[in-house]
Design a protein around this motif. Sequence first.
Motif, mmCIF file in Angstrom:
data_model
loop_
_atom_site.group_PDB
_atom_site.id
_atom_site.type_symbol
_atom_site.label_atom_id
_atom_site.label_comp_id
_atom_site.label_asym_id
_atom_site.label_seq_id
_atom_site.Cartn_x
_atom_site.Cartn_y
_atom_site.Cartn_z
ATOM 1 N N LYS A 293 36.270 13.551 40.628
ATOM 2 C CA LYS A 293 35.495 14.321 41.599
ATOM 3 C C LYS A 293 35.673 15.808 41.319
ATOM 4 O O LYS A 293 36.661 16.217 40.716
ATOM 5 N N PRO A 294 34.734 16.631 41.785
ATOM 6 C CA PRO A 294 34.927 18.076 41.677
ATOM 7 C C PRO A 294 36.143 18.515 42.503
ATOM 8 O O PRO A 294 36.550 17.822 43.430
ATOM 9 N N VAL A 295 36.683 19.663 42.168
ATOM 10 C CA VAL A 295 37.791 20.217 42.934
ATOM 11 C C VAL A 295 37.350 20.458 44.373
ATOM 12 O O VAL A 295 36.280 21.031 44.621
ATOM 13 N N GLN A 296 38.146 20.002 45.334
ATOM 14 C CA GLN A 296 37.887 20.265 46.743
ATOM 15 C C GLN A 296 38.803 21.393 47.221
ATOM 16 O O GLN A 296 39.927 21.553 46.721
ATOM 17 N N VAL A 297 38.335 22.153 48.200
ATOM 18 C CA VAL A 297 39.140 23.216 48.778
ATOM 19 C C VAL A 297 39.265 22.994 50.283
ATOM 20 O O VAL A 297 38.265 22.995 50.994
ATOM 21 N N TYR A 298 40.490 22.764 50.721
ATOM 22 C CA TYR A 298 40.767 22.645 52.157
ATOM 23 C C TYR A 298 41.137 24.025 52.704
ATOM 24 O O TYR A 298 41.856 24.784 52.045
ATOM 25 N N LYS A 299 40.680 24.325 53.938
ATOM 26 C CA LYS A 299 40.980 25.606 54.576
ATOM 27 C C LYS A 299 41.469 25.370 55.992
ATOM 28 O O LYS A 299 41.154 24.348 56.613
#
Length: 379
Positions: A293-299
Amino acid sequence: MARKIKLGIIGGGGDSLIGVLHRIASFINDNYEIVGAVFNPVWEENINFAKQIGIKTDRIYVDFDTLIEEELKLPKEERIQVCSVLTPNFLHFPMAKKLLKNGFHVICEKPMTTTFSEAKILQSVLEENNAVFAVTHTYTGYPMVRQMREMIKDGALGKIQKVDAQYYQGWLNPVIHEKEKRASTWRLNPEKAGISCCFGDIGVHAFNMIEFTTGMQIDTILADLNYLYEDNKMDIDGTALVRFNTNAKGVIRSSQVATGEENNLTIAIYGDKGGLRWEQENPNFLYVLSDDKPVQVYKPGHAYNSELSLDGTKLPPGHPEGIFDAMANIYLGVARAIRGEAYNSGEFPTVMDGVRGMSFIEKAVESHQKGNVWLKIED
């Protein structure tokens, strides 16, 4: 609202960064009021600093022993309940020990002590006294670090295979190359700082972050340290290989002579299902990595985050939170513990974190001195 907890401060006066950090953190969640202090061993500087920051001077004491003596004369409901120890390293142990023995809770800067044997004694003293004890590994208070911990606990990465923790600073570079400067810096003085500078000051943060986020304990380490000059008795750079009691392995890289670096703490954890990476200088971003999967960014602040992460988030998404908020989350957890309220074990580092941190520091130095050999971390 619950009555505010009465806080005492030991050290942290003048232009101390740690002093500002702790004072502001204690105010953020409205749980504490500073009622007494010894900000500085020089009386004039001590009392003037209290006036400067607007603290009443009737309980600004001439020294630490006087603070304890005079506070114990007060009715229990009026006296200091918890003291923050913000002094140079060599004073942490005797001060924390005396505070515990006299019925005070303690919030202690790291490293908790200067030796592993002192840390074990402090652990025993704590067990003998009904008190709360926190070690301020500040970075554990960041919402995305807490999210990292909870995701790993929930199995998001699968079986942990590799850990990589880096903590690079450059502040010692202008100091270390001049004999007179390095001789006058307290962090390079074993009598004040203990046996280690770099690993004792920031390497131990990387060690703690690994154990905090993974939930696993490092079993053995092999360290190679750099002192740079023969007359310098303290490490200012180093690398440690680490092994867990599983097949997982990793590395801790730490330096205070990484020219141009500011406060570059980065941790990456890799499992057989995915990886997570967090950077202290960009603390609102937790990178979720996978093969397919593409890189995910949690915030921070979003509903998809864990309860522990959301509890440490004070602002809506898109509003940056930083080091003051991270420390404030530790103070919040301590407040809950002092009041006997329910709290998550990840809300503040305990005496056990301090004990393991001191074992890590001593074993790193010993490993280097013995020619880079594997040594076991002790509890």
